[in-house]
Design a protein around this motif. Sequence first.
Motif, mmCIF file in Angstrom:
data_model
loop_
_atom_site.group_PDB
_atom_site.id
_atom_site.type_symbol
_atom_site.label_atom_id
_atom_site.label_comp_id
_atom_site.label_asym_id
_atom_site.label_seq_id
_atom_site.Cartn_x
_atom_site.Cartn_y
_atom_site.Cartn_z
ATOM 1 N N GLY A 128 0.806 -1.217 0.000
ATOM 2 C CA GLY A 128 0.000 0.000 0.000
ATOM 3 C C GLY A 128 0.836 1.263 0.000
ATOM 4 O O GLY A 128 0.605 2.188 -0.786
ATOM 5 N N VAL A 129 1.840 1.297 0.861
ATOM 6 C CA VAL A 129 2.673 2.495 0.966
ATOM 7 C C VAL A 129 3.501 2.678 -0.300
ATOM 8 O O VAL A 129 3.639 3.793 -0.811
ATOM 9 C CB VAL A 129 3.582 2.424 2.210
ATOM 10 C CG1 VAL A 129 4.580 3.554 2.226
ATOM 11 C CG2 VAL A 129 2.743 2.460 3.477
ATOM 12 N N ALA A 130 4.062 1.589 -0.817
ATOM 13 C CA ALA A 130 4.911 1.692 -2.010
ATOM 14 C C ALA A 130 4.127 2.221 -3.209
ATOM 15 O O ALA A 130 4.621 3.088 -3.950
ATOM 16 C CB ALA A 130 5.534 0.341 -2.329
ATOM 17 N N LYS A 131 2.925 1.722 -3.404
ATOM 18 C CA LYS A 131 2.118 2.205 -4.531
ATOM 19 C C LYS A 131 1.760 3.676 -4.357
ATOM 20 O O LYS A 131 1.779 4.451 -5.311
ATOM 21 C CB LYS A 131 0.840 1.374 -4.679
ATOM 22 C CG LYS A 131 1.068 0.006 -5.253
ATOM 23 C CD LYS A 131 1.859 0.062 -6.522
ATOM 24 C CE LYS A 131 1.032 -0.311 -7.699
ATOM 25 N NZ LYS A 131 1.783 -0.292 -8.950
ATOM 26 N N ALA A 132 1.436 4.076 -3.138
ATOM 27 C CA ALA A 132 1.104 5.484 -2.885
ATOM 28 C C ALA A 132 2.324 6.372 -3.108
ATOM 29 O O ALA A 132 2.221 7.450 -3.718
ATOM 30 C CB ALA A 132 0.579 5.643 -1.461
ATOM 31 N N LEU A 133 3.483 5.927 -2.651
ATOM 32 C CA LEU A 133 4.708 6.711 -2.843
ATOM 33 C C LEU A 133 5.076 6.816 -4.325
ATOM 34 O O LEU A 133 5.596 7.844 -4.768
ATOM 35 C CB LEU A 133 5.866 6.095 -2.062
ATOM 36 C CG LEU A 133 5.832 6.265 -0.550
ATOM 37 C CD1 LEU A 133 6.958 5.482 0.097
ATOM 38 C CD2 LEU A 133 5.900 7.720 -0.168
ATOM 39 N N GLN A 134 4.807 5.764 -5.085
ATOM 40 C CA GLN A 134 5.093 5.813 -6.519
ATOM 41 C C GLN A 134 4.225 6.869 -7.204
ATOM 42 O O GLN A 134 4.683 7.573 -8.100
ATOM 43 C CB GLN A 134 4.866 4.444 -7.156
ATOM 44 C CG GLN A 134 5.947 3.449 -6.797
ATOM 45 C CD GLN A 134 5.599 2.033 -7.185
ATOM 46 O OE1 GLN A 134 4.560 1.773 -7.797
ATOM 47 N NE2 GLN A 134 6.462 1.093 -6.835
ATOM 48 N N GLY A 135 2.987 6.995 -6.764
ATOM 49 C CA GLY A 135 2.119 8.036 -7.311
ATOM 50 C C GLY A 135 2.618 9.428 -6.970
ATOM 51 O O GLY A 135 2.619 10.325 -7.818
ATOM 52 N N VAL A 136 3.065 9.608 -5.738
ATOM 53 C CA VAL A 136 3.606 10.907 -5.322
ATOM 54 C C VAL A 136 4.892 11.195 -6.089
ATOM 55 O O VAL A 136 5.130 12.320 -6.529
ATOM 56 C CB VAL A 136 3.852 10.933 -3.798
ATOM 57 C CG1 VAL A 136 4.567 12.200 -3.387
ATOM 58 C CG2 VAL A 136 2.542 10.803 -3.045
#
Length: 129
Positions: A59-67
């Motif tokens: 979850g965190v990795a996908k969100a960070l990739q978007g940012v």
Amino acid sequence: MTSARTRRADLLRTRARANRAASAERRATARAARRVRAGARSLTTHVIALGVSRETVKGVAKALQGVAKKERSNGLKGKRARIRRTARGFKRHAVTVYRYTRAQVAQIAAQYKPRKPEYKAVRAALIAA
């Protein structure tokens, strides 16, 4: 009805399996932490190095990739790399990936605004690193 010997063997087998799984997870965390210290790595590797659960990592990795994608247009560029990704065991497609240093990950995490408490803890750890 099973005998006491069979139940004990089942218990020991289950315990050994759980110990192997926990050991593998600890080794993966240590390996990721060592790699992050050495240089630029993927955002997922940075999150794994913190030692959080698999679901949280995803979850965190996908969100960070978007940012990070948004921050790329603002001048925060990771190190580009080309890898060959396998799809269903064959057809190795070339894919562009980005690798980030600890300082760059801290900048990306500063822009990340999570809602879940465990994601907030990961964000704080990424900024502190």
